[in-house]
Scaffold this motif. Structure first.
Motif, PDB file in Angstrom:
ATOM      1  N   GLY A 172       0.817  -1.214   0.000  1.00 21.44           N
ATOM      2  CA  GLY A 172       0.000   0.000   0.000  1.00 21.44           C
ATOM      3  C   GLY A 172       0.845   1.255   0.000  1.00 21.44           C
ATOM      4  N   LEU A 173       1.933   1.228   0.779  1.00 21.95           N
ATOM      5  CA  LEU A 173       2.826   2.389   0.808  1.00 21.95           C
ATOM      6  C   LEU A 173       3.485   2.612  -0.554  1.00 21.95           C
ATOM      7  CD1 LEU A 173       4.581   1.943   4.282  1.00 21.95           C
ATOM      8  CD2 LEU A 173       2.886   3.662   3.636  1.00 21.95           C
ATOM      9  N   LYS A 174       3.867   1.510  -1.199  1.00 21.20           N
ATOM     10  CA  LYS A 174       4.499   1.662  -2.506  1.00 21.20           C
ATOM     11  C   LYS A 174       3.513   2.232  -3.524  1.00 21.20           C
ATOM     12  CE  LYS A 174       7.598  -0.705  -5.672  1.00 21.20           C
ATOM     13  NZ  LYS A 174       8.390  -1.916  -5.930  1.00 21.20           N
ATOM     14  N   LEU A 175       2.273   1.753  -3.463  1.00 20.23           N
ATOM     15  CA  LEU A 175       1.263   2.299  -4.361  1.00 20.23           C
ATOM     16  C   LEU A 175       1.057   3.791  -4.093  1.00 20.23           C
ATOM     17  CD1 LEU A 175      -0.803   1.695  -6.584  1.00 20.23           C
ATOM     18  CD2 LEU A 175      -2.436   1.103  -4.782  1.00 20.23           C
ATOM     19  N   MET A 176       1.081   4.177  -2.814  1.00 16.33           N
ATOM     20  CA  MET A 176       0.956   5.590  -2.468  1.00 16.33           C
ATOM     21  C   MET A 176       2.156   6.384  -2.974  1.00 16.33           C
ATOM     22  SD  MET A 176       0.423   7.335   1.280  1.00 16.33           S
ATOM     23  CE  MET A 176       2.122   7.035   1.761  1.00 16.33           C
ATOM     24  N   GLN A 177       3.367   5.792  -2.873  1.00 13.01           N
ATOM     25  CA  GLN A 177       4.556   6.471  -3.389  1.00 13.01           C
ATOM     26  C   GLN A 177       4.398   6.777  -4.878  1.00 13.01           C
ATOM     27  OE1 GLN A 177       7.537   3.557  -2.126  1.00 13.01           O
ATOM     28  NE2 GLN A 177       8.526   5.157  -0.885  1.00 13.01           N
ATOM     29  N   ILE A 178       3.960   5.752  -5.637  1.00 16.06           N
ATOM     30  CA  ILE A 178       3.817   5.936  -7.086  1.00 16.06           C
ATOM     31  C   ILE A 178       2.736   6.976  -7.387  1.00 16.06           C
ATOM     32  CG2 ILE A 178       3.186   4.788  -9.226  1.00 16.06           C
ATOM     33  CD1 ILE A 178       4.357   2.217  -8.042  1.00 16.06           C
ATOM     34  N   GLN A 179       1.592   6.867  -6.683  1.00 17.49           N
ATOM     35  CA  GLN A 179       0.481   7.791  -6.942  1.00 17.49           C
ATOM     36  C   GLN A 179       0.862   9.228  -6.587  1.00 17.49           C
ATOM     37  OE1 GLN A 179      -3.030   6.802  -4.782  1.00 17.49           O
ATOM     38  NE2 GLN A 179      -4.331   8.292  -5.828  1.00 17.49           N
ATOM     39  N   GLN A 180       1.436   9.405  -5.402  1.00 17.98           N
ATOM     40  CA  GLN A 180       1.799  10.748  -4.972  1.00 17.98           C
ATOM     41  C   GLN A 180       2.951  11.306  -5.792  1.00 17.98           C
ATOM     42  OE1 GLN A 180       0.087  12.599  -2.821  1.00 17.98           O
ATOM     43  NE2 GLN A 180      -1.353  10.873  -2.634  1.00 17.98           N
ATOM     44  N   GLY A 181       3.878  10.428  -6.158  1.00 17.07           N
ATOM     45  CA  GLY A 181       4.979  10.890  -7.012  1.00 17.07           C
ATOM     46  C   GLY A 181       4.464  11.333  -8.371  1.00 17.07           C
ATOM     47  N   PHE A 182       3.525  10.575  -8.939  1.00 21.34           N
ATOM     48  CA  PHE A 182       2.935  10.938 -10.225  1.00 21.34           C
ATOM     49  C   PHE A 182       2.204  12.273 -10.097  1.00 21.34           C
ATOM     50  CE2 PHE A 182      -1.031  10.732 -12.779  1.00 21.34           C
ATOM     51  CZ  PHE A 182      -0.461  10.888 -14.037  1.00 21.34           C
ATOM     52  N   ALA A 183       1.436  12.431  -9.007  1.00 22.23           N
ATOM     53  CA  ALA A 183       0.695  13.687  -8.825  1.00 22.23           C
ATOM     54  C   ALA A 183       1.649  14.863  -8.640  1.00 22.23           C
ATOM     55  CB  ALA A 183      -0.237  13.568  -7.622  1.00 22.23           C
ATOM     56  N   MET A 184       2.729  14.614  -7.889  1.00 23.41           N
ATOM     57  CA  MET A 184       3.689  15.697  -7.665  1.00 23.41           C
ATOM     58  C   MET A 184       4.369  16.102  -8.959  1.00 23.41           C
ATOM     59  SD  MET A 184       6.974  15.785  -5.095  1.00 23.41           S
ATOM     60  CE  MET A 184       7.877  14.643  -6.127  1.00 23.41           C
ATOM     61  N   MET A 185       4.723  15.123  -9.786  1.00 25.70           N
ATOM     62  CA  MET A 185       5.366  15.438 -11.057  1.00 25.70           C
ATOM     63  C   MET A 185       4.415  16.207 -11.974  1.00 25.70           C
ATOM     64  SD  MET A 185       8.454  14.535 -10.873  1.00 25.70           S
ATOM     65  CE  MET A 185       8.870  14.727 -12.606  1.00 25.70           C
ATOM     66  N   GLN A 186       3.123  15.820 -11.954  1.00 21.26           N
ATOM     67  CA  GLN A 186       2.154  16.571 -12.756  1.00 21.26           C
ATOM     68  C   GLN A 186       2.038  18.013 -12.261  1.00 21.26           C
ATOM     69  OE1 GLN A 186      -1.478  14.193 -12.697  1.00 21.26           O
ATOM     70  NE2 GLN A 186      -1.199  13.796 -14.885  1.00 21.26           N
ATOM     71  N   SER A 187       2.032  18.177 -10.933  1.00 21.04           N
ATOM     72  CA  SER A 187       1.938  19.522 -10.376  1.00 21.04           C
ATOM     73  C   SER A 187       3.166  20.349 -10.749  1.00 21.04           C
ATOM     74  CB  SER A 187       1.801  19.463  -8.850  1.00 21.04           C
ATOM     75  OG  SER A 187       0.619  18.778  -8.484  1.00 21.04           O
ATOM     76  N   ARG A 188       4.338  19.713 -10.679  1.00 24.31           N
ATOM     77  CA  ARG A 188       5.554  20.431 -11.051  1.00 24.31           C
ATOM     78  C   ARG A 188       5.530  20.829 -12.530  1.00 24.31           C
ATOM     79  NH1 ARG A 188      10.487  17.181  -8.037  1.00 24.31           N
ATOM     80  NH2 ARG A 188       9.925  17.789  -5.891  1.00 24.31           N
ATOM     81  N   ARG A 189       5.081  19.877 -13.388  1.00 25.26           N
ATOM     82  CA  ARG A 189       5.037  20.211 -14.808  1.00 25.26           C
ATOM     83  C   ARG A 189       4.061  21.344 -15.062  1.00 25.26           C
ATOM     84  NH1 ARG A 189       3.461  15.829 -19.377  1.00 25.26           N
ATOM     85  NH2 ARG A 189       1.494  15.954 -18.228  1.00 25.26           N
ATOM     86  N   ALA A 190       2.906  21.339 -14.380  1.00 21.88           N
ATOM     87  CA  ALA A 190       1.949  22.431 -14.554  1.00 21.88           C
ATOM     88  C   ALA A 190       2.523  23.748 -14.064  1.00 21.88           C
ATOM     89  CB  ALA A 190       0.654  22.100 -13.796  1.00 21.88           C
ATOM     90  N   ALA A 191       3.245  23.682 -12.940  1.00 19.96           N
ATOM     91  CA  ALA A 191       3.844  24.920 -12.414  1.00 19.96           C
ATOM     92  C   ALA A 191       4.902  25.474 -13.366  1.00 19.96           C
ATOM     93  CB  ALA A 191       4.454  24.647 -11.039  1.00 19.96           C
ATOM     94  N   LEU A 192       5.718  24.567 -13.923  1.00 24.98           N
ATOM     95  CA  LEU A 192       6.736  25.006 -14.869  1.00 24.98           C
ATOM     96  C   LEU A 192       6.091  25.617 -16.103  1.00 24.98           C
ATOM     97  CD1 LEU A 192       9.288  22.044 -14.630  1.00 24.98           C
ATOM     98  CD2 LEU A 192       9.589  24.378 -13.779  1.00 24.98           C
ATOM     99  N   GLY A 193       4.972  25.019 -16.571  1.00 27.13           N
ATOM    100  CA  GLY A 193       4.277  25.571 -17.738  1.00 27.13           C
ATOM    101  C   GLY A 193       3.723  26.949 -17.442  1.00 27.13           C
ATOM    102  N   ALA A 194       3.156  27.130 -16.248  1.00 26.97           N
ATOM    103  CA  ALA A 194       2.599  28.429 -15.870  1.00 26.97           C
ATOM    104  C   ALA A 194       3.694  29.478 -15.751  1.00 26.97           C
ATOM    105  CB  ALA A 194       1.843  28.307 -14.539  1.00 26.97           C
ATOM    106  N   THR A 195       4.843  29.038 -15.176  1.00 26.64           N
ATOM    107  CA  THR A 195       5.970  29.979 -15.046  1.00 26.64           C
ATOM    108  C   THR A 195       6.472  30.419 -16.414  1.00 26.64           C
ATOM    109  OG1 THR A 195       6.617  28.935 -12.972  1.00 26.64           O
ATOM    110  CG2 THR A 195       8.255  30.283 -14.065  1.00 26.64           C
ATOM    111  N   ALA A 196       6.561  29.502 -17.356  1.00 28.61           N
ATOM    112  CA  ALA A 196       7.026  29.838 -18.707  1.00 28.61           C
ATOM    113  C   ALA A 196       6.046  30.775 -19.394  1.00 28.61           C
ATOM    114  CB  ALA A 196       7.212  28.568 -19.515  1.00 28.61           C
TER     115      ALA A 196
END
Length: 311
Positions: free
Chosen positions: A278-302
Motif C-alpha cells: 500500500g505504501l508503494k502504491l501511495m509512493q507511485i500515486q503521490q509521485g505521479f501527482a507531484m510530477m504533474q503539479s511540477r510540470r503544470a507549475a513550470l508551464g505556468a511559469t514559462a
C-alpha cells in the motif's frame, strides 16, 4: 512523468505488480505466510522437538525399567529359593524331633508339618520354573529344581507315609538318613544357582543403571537443545519482523519529507508486506501527482515569462 503515469495506470488495471522480486523470493513458500502462521510454525517446530525429546526419554526409561524389573524378578526368585531351603531344613528338624520323642502325637504333628513344607516347596519351585530368567540361570535353576524334587520324592514323601502309619522304627531309620546324597545335590545345586543368579542380577542392574543414566543425559541435552532452538527461532523471527517494521518506518519518514521515488522493496505477502504494498502504491500515486503539479507549475511559469517579455 509519462513513465510514472504508465506504471500507475498499469498497476491500477492489474497489468503490473509492485516490484520485481528475485527468483528465490518468488519460490520461497514462507513469503506467502501470515505472521501468525510463522509464529504457529515456530511453536509447532519447538513442540515437535520437545515431543521427540520426551519420546526418547520415555523409550529409554522403558528400557531401563525393564532392566530394573528383571532385577526385581531375580529378587523374587532368590526369595523362593530361600523358602525352599527353609522348608528342607524345617522338615529335617521336624523329623528329628519326632524320632527323638517317638510318640504318636509327635509323629502326627511332624507328618502334618512336613506335608505343609512339601506343598510350600512345590509352589516355590513352580515360581522358579515360571520365572523369566536368562539362559544360564535357567540351566542352573532346572538342575536345582530337579534335585529338590528328587529329594522330596525319595526322602520326604516316604517319610510322611511312615509318620502317618506310626511306624517308629522305620521313621527313625528314615530320619537318620535324611541328610543323604539327594540333599547334598540339592544344596550344591542351590549354591551354584545362587552364584549364577547373583552375577546375572549384578550385570542386569548395572546395564539398567547405565541405560538410565544415558537416557537421562540424552533427554537433558535434547531438552536444552529444544529450548535453545526455540529461543533462536523466536529471536530470528522477531528480529526479522522488527527489521521490516524499521525499514517501513524509514520509508514513511521519507514520504513525509516528500521523497516519493525511493520505492519500498517488497519481500513478503504477509500483513507487513500488504502494508508495504500500500505504501508503494501511495509512493507511485503521490509521485505521479507531484510530477504533474511540477510540470503544470513550470508551464505556468514559462507562460508568465512570455507575457512579461515585451515584443
Amino acid at each position: 512523468v509519462e513513465s510514472a503515469k504508465r506504471v500507475y495506470e498499469a498497476i491500477r488495471a492489474g497489468k503490473a505488480k509492485l516490484g520485481d522480486r528475485p527468483f528465490l523470493q518468488r519460490v520461497n513458500p514462507f513469503q506467502y505466510l501470515k505472521i501468525w502462521h510463522k509464529i504457529a510454525l515456530t511453536l509447532l517446530l519447538v513442540a515437535s522437538l520437545l515431543s521427540g525429546s520426551w519420546l526418547m526419554t520415555l523409550n529409554g526409561l522403558t528400557a531401563a525399567n525393564a532392566g530394573f524389573l528383571m532385577a526385581a524378578n531375580d529378587g523374587r526368585v532368590g526369595l523362593s529359593v530361600a523358602k525352599v531351603s527353609e522348608g528342607l531344613l524345617a522338615s529335617i528338624i521336624d523329623a528329628t524331633n519326632a524320632a527323638r520323642r517317638g510318640t504318636p502325637e509327635s509323629m502326627h504333628e511332624a507328618a502334618v508339618m512336613i506335608e505343609d513344607n512339601i506343598k510350600m516347596m512345590h509352589q516355590k519351585l513352580d515360581v522358579l520354573e515360571a520365572a523369566d530368567l536368562s539362559d544360564e540361570e535357567n540351566r542352573a535353576s532346572a538342575t536345582y529344581v530337579e534335585a529338590v524334587h528328587n529329594y522330596m520324592q525319595d526322602t520326604l514323601e516316604p517319610l510322611v507315609k511312615v509318620l502317618k502309619r506310626g511306624d517308629v522304627e522305620k521313621m527313625r531309620e528314615l530320619a537318620a538318613d535324611m541328610q543323604n546324597e539327594h540333599l547334598e545335590i540339592a544344596e550344591s545345586s542351590e549354591a551354584e544357582f545362587q552364584s549364577v543368579q547373583e552375577a546375572v542380577s549384578k550385570e542386569e542392574a548395572t546395564i539398567a543403571n547405565d541405560d538410565y543414566q544415558s537416557i537421562r543425559t540424552l533427554s537433558t541435552q535434547m531438552a536444552v537443545l529444544s529450548l535453545a532452538l526455540a529461543f533462536i527461532l523466536s529471536f530470528l523471527l522477531l528480529k526479522k519482523l522488527i527489521n521490516r517494521l524499521d525499514y517501513t518506518t524509514e520509508k514513511l519518514a521519507a514520504i513525509a519529507h516528500g521523497d516519493f521515488f525511493n520505492w519500498i522493496k517488497l519481500d513478503s505477502q504477509d500483513e507487513i508486506g500488504k502494508m508495504q504494498s500500500g505504501l508503494k502504491l501511495m509512493q507511485i500515486q503521490q509521485g505521479f501527482a507531484m510530477m504533474q503539479s511540477r510540470r503544470a507549475a513550470l508551464g505556468a511559469t514559462a507562460a508568465l515569462k512570455q507575457i512579461d517579455t515585451p515584443v
